[in-house]
Design an enzyme around this catalytic site. Structure first.
Site, PDB file in Angstrom:
ATOM      1  N   ARG A  37      -7.755  -1.068  16.735  1.00  0.00           N
ATOM      2  CA  ARG A  37      -8.129  -0.722  15.378  1.00  0.00           C
ATOM      3  C   ARG A  37      -9.128  -1.810  14.985  1.00  0.00           C
ATOM      4  NH1 ARG A  37      -4.003   0.241  10.329  1.00  0.00           N
ATOM      5  NH2 ARG A  37      -4.604  -1.907   9.876  1.00  0.00           N
ATOM      6  N   LYS A  93       0.808  -1.231   0.000  1.00  0.00           N
ATOM      7  CA  LYS A  93       0.000   0.000   0.000  1.00  0.00           C
ATOM      8  C   LYS A  93       0.836   1.275   0.000  1.00  0.00           C
ATOM      9  CE  LYS A  93      -0.625  -0.123   4.979  1.00  0.00           C
ATOM     10  NZ  LYS A  93      -1.326  -0.835   6.051  1.00  0.00           N
TER      11      LYS A  93
HETATM   12  C1  LIG Z   1      -0.448  -1.657   6.568  1.00  0.00           C
HETATM   13  C2  LIG Z   1      -0.752  -2.958   7.165  1.00  0.00           C
HETATM   14  C3  LIG Z   1       0.272  -3.882   7.406  1.00  0.00           C
HETATM   15  C4  LIG Z   1       1.728  -3.592   7.100  1.00  0.00           C
HETATM   16  O1  LIG Z   1       2.286  -2.784   8.094  1.00  0.00           O
HETATM   17  P1  LIG Z   1       3.864  -2.472   8.124  1.00  0.00           P
HETATM   18  O2  LIG Z   1       4.063  -1.761   9.409  1.00  0.00           O
HETATM   19  O3  LIG Z   1       4.156  -1.621   6.947  1.00  0.00           O
HETATM   20  O4  LIG Z   1       4.566  -3.758   8.080  1.00  0.00           O
HETATM   21  C5  LIG Z   1      -0.085  -5.108   7.928  1.00  0.00           C
HETATM   22  N1  LIG Z   1      -1.361  -5.413   8.226  1.00  0.00           N
HETATM   23  C6  LIG Z   1      -2.373  -4.543   8.027  1.00  0.00           C
HETATM   24  C7  LIG Z   1      -3.760  -4.947   8.376  1.00  0.00           C
HETATM   25  C8  LIG Z   1      -2.104  -3.282   7.489  1.00  0.00           C
HETATM   26  O5  LIG Z   1      -3.117  -2.435   7.283  1.00  0.00           O
END
Ligand SMILES: *Cc1c(COP(=O)(O)O)cnc(C)c1O
Length: 373
Positions: free
Chosen positions: A132, A38
């Site tokens: 969250r 993302k």
């Molecule tokens: C963005 C996201 C991740 C990745 O997080 P990082 O800190 O970049 O490794 C993993 N799981 C979910 C649900 C996310 O939204």
């Protein structure tokens, strides 16, 4: 080759190396990886580098990014990270697995899966304290029971996400809790959960120090692969590249000026009344980059150039004795927020650095004949 300004230089080989080293590190104890795309908007060349490095899945929070990767010819298992609702039909047709926490949404997925004659796989997210997304542990069994009655939906796993909203650290206790929930659900419903996804780039310390990782067999990593860091303390992970992305902008003014504005002070462009300390006369340098492009606070100058301030389109630097002239390039490293914003700016060109040969054929198959996108 003409170099665009501003541009973000992206080393695909370093990203591939990072993915490979993380796959080895985590794979050593049976943990598979989802490469999270993302922050780079599902940029196909970057995702291909992650796949070459060995990630088993590509995960993104936006369906549009997943569709872009598929259209570019990326072939892997795609995971949607953010629980969908009104996009249920698109999710069923373009995503293999989605993370879910709401029964109404899963009913929508089931409805469209039937219409399209497809099966859809889901990972149920559990709330373990970060507040969250997630089903509360006490509601999990009832939640799973409801899902099992829906046709064309298959529960393939359980997951949790920490260190995002509440800043809660993944540790022995919450990881053990996740493992226990998995045991309970498997026993109660006589089902096998294949993917136990324990978290993200914040799980590094837990993994390194854990004697026993329980049922955890998957992690979803964005920042660790892209920037080589864990995210509890933002420390570099030994052996990984932390500078795979470099932001380059050009000097458009360089003049000796006073450090105190003259005239009556009112609000600046963003509604703040600025205040300044007198540093005397100094060399002030303006680069063609601004708040519309990037989270300015995230920029780290390799030459330790100090950022004095920024408006939408200009960043003002203390030129010190660097002798920067109009047209010169200034380089910055980025943190995660900076990467996210720079990749999202339509004004910043993405330029791929093809440091090793192995990666070139892949880029060609993606029809990116020019390294400049
Ligand atoms: C963005 C996201 C991740 C990745 O997080 P990082 O800190 O970049 O490794 C993993 N799981 C979910 C649900 C996310 O939204």
């Amino acid at each position: 080759m003409k170099l665009f300004m501003p541009r973000i230089e992206i080393s695909l080989s370093q990203i591939r190396d990072n993915a490979r080293m993380l796959c080895e590190l985590y794979g050593h104890r049976g943990i598979s990886l989802m490469g999270v795309s993302k922050a780079v908007l599902g940029e196909p060349s970057i995702v291909e580098a992650m796949i070459q490095g060995g990630v088993k899945f590509i995960a993104d929070s936006r369906i549009e990014n997943i569709q872009k990767m598929k259209n570019a010819g990326i072939s892997t298992q795609f995971v949607l990270l953010r629980t969908p609702f009104s996009q249920a039909e698109a999710v069923v047709t373009s995503v293999d697995i989605s993370l879910n926490t709401e029964i109404e949404t899963i009913k929508q997925l089931s409805y469209y899966a039937k219409i399209h004659n497809r099966n859809h796989q889901i990972i149920v997210m559990v709330e373990l304290g970060d507040l969250r997304e997630g089903v509360l542990p006490g509601d999990l069994s009832q939640f799973i029971r409801k899902i099992l009655s829906l046709s064309r939906i298959k529960i393939v796993g359980i997951g949790c996400n920490l260190a995002c909203y509440g800043g809660v650290k993944p540790d022995k206790k919450n990881m053990h809790k996740l493992s226990e929930l998995v045991n309970g659900i498997q026993k109660e419903f006589q089902i096998n959960l294949e993917i136990i996804s324990g978290g993200n780039s914040a799980n590094y310390e837990w993994y390194k120090s854990a004697q026993y990782i329980g049922n955890i067999n998957n992690l979803r990593l964005g920042e660790s692969i892209l920037l080589g860091r864990e995210t509890v303390n933002r420390k570099a992970i030994p052996g990984l590249h932390t500078e795979a992305f470099k932001l380059v902008a050009e000097v458009i003014e360089s003049k000796t000026k006073p450090s105190l504005p003259f005239g009556e002070i009112c609000q600046d462009a963003f509604g703040n009344v600025p205040s300044f300390s007198d540093r005397g006369i100094s060399q002030r340098v303006i680069i063609a980059l601004g708040r519309q492009d990037v989270l300015v606070s995230s920029l780290k100058s390799k030459k330790k150039l100090e950022i004095l301030g920024a408006s939408s389109d200009h960043i003002i630097l203390d030129g010190k004795n660097h002798n920067l002239q109009v047209g010169d390039e200034v380089n910055f490293n980025l943190d995660y927020g900076g990467l996210l914003s720079a990749m999202t700016s339509p004004f910043i060109r993405k330029q791929f650095i093809l440091a090793t040969e192995a990666i070139i054929p892949v880029v060609k198959t993606l029809k990116m004949v020019s390294p400049i996108n």
